[in-house]
Scaffold this motif. Structure first.
Motif, short mmCIF file in Angstrom:
data_model
loop_
_atom_site.label_atom_id
_atom_site.label_comp_id
_atom_site.label_asym_id
_atom_site.label_seq_id
_atom_site.Cartn_x
_atom_site.Cartn_y
_atom_site.Cartn_z
N ALA A 27 1.36 83.86 -15.16
CA ALA A 27 1.76 84.54 -13.93
C ALA A 27 2.23 83.55 -12.88
O ALA A 27 3.17 83.83 -12.12
CB ALA A 27 0.60 85.38 -13.39
N GLU A 28 1.63 82.37 -12.87
CA GLU A 28 2.01 81.36 -11.87
C GLU A 28 3.36 80.71 -12.15
O GLU A 28 3.84 79.92 -11.35
CB GLU A 28 0.93 80.28 -11.74
N ASP A 29 3.99 81.04 -13.26
CA ASP A 29 5.35 80.57 -13.53
C ASP A 29 6.39 81.47 -12.86
O ASP A 29 7.58 81.16 -12.89
CB ASP A 29 5.62 80.54 -15.03
N THR A 30 5.94 82.57 -12.27
CA THR A 30 6.86 83.47 -11.58
C THR A 30 7.55 82.75 -10.43
O THR A 30 6.89 82.18 -9.56
CB THR A 30 6.11 84.70 -11.04
N ALA A 31 8.88 82.75 -10.46
CA ALA A 31 9.66 82.03 -9.45
C ALA A 31 11.14 82.26 -9.70
O ALA A 31 11.53 82.80 -10.75
CB ALA A 31 9.36 80.53 -9.52
N VAL A 32 11.93 81.83 -8.74
CA VAL A 32 13.37 81.71 -8.96
C VAL A 32 13.62 80.30 -9.51
O VAL A 32 13.16 79.32 -8.92
CB VAL A 32 14.17 81.93 -7.68
N TYR A 33 14.31 80.23 -10.63
CA TYR A 33 14.57 78.96 -11.30
C TYR A 33 16.00 78.52 -11.02
O TYR A 33 16.95 79.31 -11.18
CB TYR A 33 14.33 79.09 -12.79
N TYR A 34 16.14 77.26 -10.63
CA TYR A 34 17.44 76.69 -10.29
C TYR A 34 17.74 75.50 -11.20
O TYR A 34 16.85 74.71 -11.50
CB TYR A 34 17.45 76.18 -8.85
N CYS A 35 19.01 75.37 -11.56
CA CYS A 35 19.41 74.17 -12.28
C CYS A 35 20.14 73.23 -11.32
O CYS A 35 20.74 73.66 -10.33
CB CYS A 35 20.29 74.50 -13.48
N ASN A 36 20.07 71.97 -11.65
CA ASN A 36 20.70 70.93 -10.84
C ASN A 36 21.35 69.92 -11.76
O ASN A 36 20.72 69.44 -12.71
CB ASN A 36 19.64 70.25 -9.97
N TYR A 37 22.61 69.61 -11.49
CA TYR A 37 23.35 68.62 -12.27
C TYR A 37 23.83 67.51 -11.33
O TYR A 37 24.20 67.78 -10.18
CB TYR A 37 24.61 69.23 -12.89
N HIS A 38 23.93 66.31 -11.86
CA HIS A 38 24.61 65.22 -11.17
C HIS A 38 25.92 64.99 -11.91
O HIS A 38 25.92 64.56 -13.07
CB HIS A 38 23.73 63.97 -11.15
N ILE A 39 27.03 65.26 -11.20
CA ILE A 39 28.34 65.32 -11.83
C ILE A 39 29.32 64.39 -11.14
O ILE A 39 29.35 64.32 -9.91
CB ILE A 39 28.89 66.77 -11.77
N SER A 40 30.10 63.69 -11.96
CA SER A 40 31.25 62.96 -11.44
C SER A 40 32.51 63.68 -11.92
O SER A 40 32.63 64.00 -13.10
CB SER A 40 31.25 61.53 -11.95
N ASN A 41 33.43 63.93 -11.02
CA ASN A 41 34.65 64.64 -11.42
C ASN A 41 35.81 63.68 -11.69
O ASN A 41 36.95 64.12 -11.89
CB ASN A 41 35.04 65.71 -10.41
N SER A 42 35.52 62.39 -11.70
CA SER A 42 36.57 61.43 -12.02
C SER A 42 35.97 60.21 -12.69
O SER A 42 34.78 59.91 -12.55
CB SER A 42 37.33 61.02 -10.76
N ARG A 43 36.84 59.48 -13.45
CA ARG A 43 36.39 58.25 -14.09
C ARG A 43 36.40 57.09 -13.09
O ARG A 43 35.54 56.22 -13.12
CB ARG A 43 37.31 57.92 -15.27
#
Length: 122
Positions: free
Chosen positions: A87-103
């Protein structure tokens, strides 16, 4: 622009399982670390776990042994397998990425999904 979309949330009874997905789209050259966070009602957002580009994972003590994280870089997708839910896992879950859009330059910025609700009933 980069967009992250979570899916797979829902309602489950205690002891059950859910699998969340987070898919990224847009201007992406490289993705570094990824992570899952959650925010329960009335509480601050907390880290659930992370996965490096090499596949190494870390987890909060509260979910160790129950949750696993994996990633498919070809699909820009990360997964959170949640077993033995409480029950304590109840939550809104968010993902997070670290992204580079260029080389060049290779510069990683943080991006968040909109969240998906997980409700665990006891």
């Amino acid at each position: 622009q980069v967009q992250l979309v979570e899916s797979g949330g829902g309602s489950v009874q205690a002891g059950g399982s859910l699998r969340l997905s987070c898919a990224a789209s847009g201007s992406i050259f490289s993705i570094n670390d990824m992570g899952w966070y959650r925010q329960a009602p009335g509480k601050q957002r907390e880290l659930v776990g992370t996965i490096t580009r090499g596949g190494s994972t870390t987890f909060a003590d509260s979910v160790k042994g129950r949750f696993t994280i994996s990633r498919d870089d070809a699909k820009y997708t990360m997964y959170l397998q949640m077993n033995s839910l409480k029950a304590e896992d109840t939550a809104v879950y968010y993902c997070n990425y670290h992204i580079s859009n260029s080389r060049t330059p290779l510069y990683f910025t943080s991006h968040w999904g909109q969240g998906t609700l997980v409700t665990v009933s006891s």
